[in-house]
Design a protein around this motif. Structure first.
Motif, PDB file in Angstrom:
ATOM      1  N   THR A  49      21.064 -21.264   5.213  1.00 41.85           N
ATOM      2  CA  THR A  49      22.301 -20.908   4.532  1.00 41.85           C
ATOM      3  C   THR A  49      21.988 -20.565   3.077  1.00 41.85           C
ATOM      4  O   THR A  49      20.914 -20.879   2.578  1.00 41.85           O
ATOM      5  N   LEU A  51      21.668 -20.673  -0.805  1.00 45.63           N
ATOM      6  CA  LEU A  51      21.453 -21.749  -1.772  1.00 45.63           C
ATOM      7  C   LEU A  51      22.754 -22.082  -2.502  1.00 45.63           C
ATOM      8  O   LEU A  51      23.084 -23.248  -2.692  1.00 45.63           O
ATOM      9  N   LYS A  55      28.833 -24.068   2.095  1.00 45.36           N
ATOM     10  CA  LYS A  55      28.226 -24.903   3.136  1.00 45.36           C
ATOM     11  C   LYS A  55      27.127 -25.786   2.560  1.00 45.36           C
ATOM     12  O   LYS A  55      27.095 -26.983   2.818  1.00 45.36           O
ATOM     13  N   ASN A  56      26.219 -25.190   1.817  1.00 48.45           N
ATOM     14  CA  ASN A  56      25.108 -25.953   1.267  1.00 48.45           C
ATOM     15  C   ASN A  56      25.602 -27.040   0.327  1.00 48.45           C
ATOM     16  O   ASN A  56      25.115 -28.178   0.369  1.00 48.45           O
ATOM     17  N   GLU A  57      26.546 -26.723  -0.531  1.00 48.39           N
ATOM     18  CA  GLU A  57      27.079 -27.720  -1.463  1.00 48.39           C
ATOM     19  C   GLU A  57      27.737 -28.880  -0.718  1.00 48.39           C
ATOM     20  O   GLU A  57      27.541 -30.049  -1.070  1.00 48.39           O
ATOM     21  N   LYS A  60      25.070 -31.026   1.046  1.00 42.63           N
ATOM     22  CA  LYS A  60      24.407 -31.898   0.066  1.00 42.63           C
ATOM     23  C   LYS A  60      25.273 -33.115  -0.248  1.00 42.63           C
ATOM     24  O   LYS A  60      24.784 -34.235  -0.310  1.00 42.63           O
ATOM     25  N   THR A  88      16.093 -30.398   2.534  1.00 39.37           N
ATOM     26  CA  THR A  88      16.514 -29.025   2.249  1.00 39.37           C
ATOM     27  C   THR A  88      15.387 -28.387   1.455  1.00 39.37           C
ATOM     28  O   THR A  88      14.976 -28.943   0.427  1.00 39.37           O
ATOM     29  N   ASN A 123      18.078 -18.379  -0.022  1.00 40.85           N
ATOM     30  CA  ASN A 123      18.529 -19.197   1.101  1.00 40.85           C
ATOM     31  C   ASN A 123      17.723 -20.479   1.149  1.00 40.85           C
ATOM     32  O   ASN A 123      16.618 -20.564   0.603  1.00 40.85           O
ATOM     33  N   VAL A 124      18.285 -21.459   1.838  1.00 44.83           N
ATOM     34  CA  VAL A 124      17.596 -22.722   2.065  1.00 44.83           C
ATOM     35  C   VAL A 124      17.609 -23.047   3.553  1.00 44.83           C
ATOM     36  O   VAL A 124      18.463 -22.573   4.302  1.00 44.83           O
ATOM     37  N   VAL A 126      18.025 -26.223   5.991  1.00 45.08           N
ATOM     38  CA  VAL A 126      18.524 -27.590   6.021  1.00 45.08           C
ATOM     39  C   VAL A 126      18.155 -28.158   7.390  1.00 45.08           C
ATOM     40  O   VAL A 126      18.523 -27.602   8.419  1.00 45.08           O
TER      41      VAL A 126
END
Length: 141
Positions: A49, A51, A55-57, A60, A88, A123-124, A126
């Protein structure tokens, strides 16, 4: 009827588009959106997803998420898996290629990867450890 461990893991390993659900905070329902994922039986689930994405936030902040995959034929079947985030990390071009090849026709993968790598931003990856499973095969309806 609930699926066996082997059946649910094999089903999750198929290239379904998943719905990801993650806690969206006080006064909000969970964020639930479609997402590509990768999984091999007995392993971990990973998603890619943005960075800076919501979604990422939220992942986390919550430290965990749920994926739901389903199908309608030949029987109605679903698997839901939930668990904690293991880590991540920055996504690589190779991971983008791997997940794209899971979902796109072979002749479209390279062009999509070139486009996405240039245009989608950082992107990251997860990784989630499957912890809680819910599954069923409802048979032919």
């Amino acid at each position: 009827m609930a699926l066996t461990r082997e059946e649910r893991e094999a089903f999750l390993a198929e290239p379904h588009v998943a719905a990801i659900a993650v806690d969206a905070g006080a006064g909000r329902a969970p964020l639930t959106v479609p997402i590509w994922y990768q999984y091999e039986p007995g392993g971990i689930v990973w998603i890619m997803t943005g960075l800076a994405s919501r979604k990422n936030e939220l992942i986390k902040a919550a430290g965990r998420f749920t994926l739901l995959v389903d199908r309608l034929e030949p029987t109605i079947r679903y698997v839901s898996v939930e668990g904690p985030v293991l880590d991540t990390t920055p996504a690589t071009r190779e991971q983008l290629h791997e997940i794209s090849a899971r979902y796109l026709p072979a002749d479209k993968v390279d062009a999509y990867v070139d486009f996405a790598w240039k245009e989608h931003g950082a992107n990251v990856i997860v990784r989630m450890q499957p912890e809680h499973w819910v599954s069923s095969d409802l048979g032919s309806v």
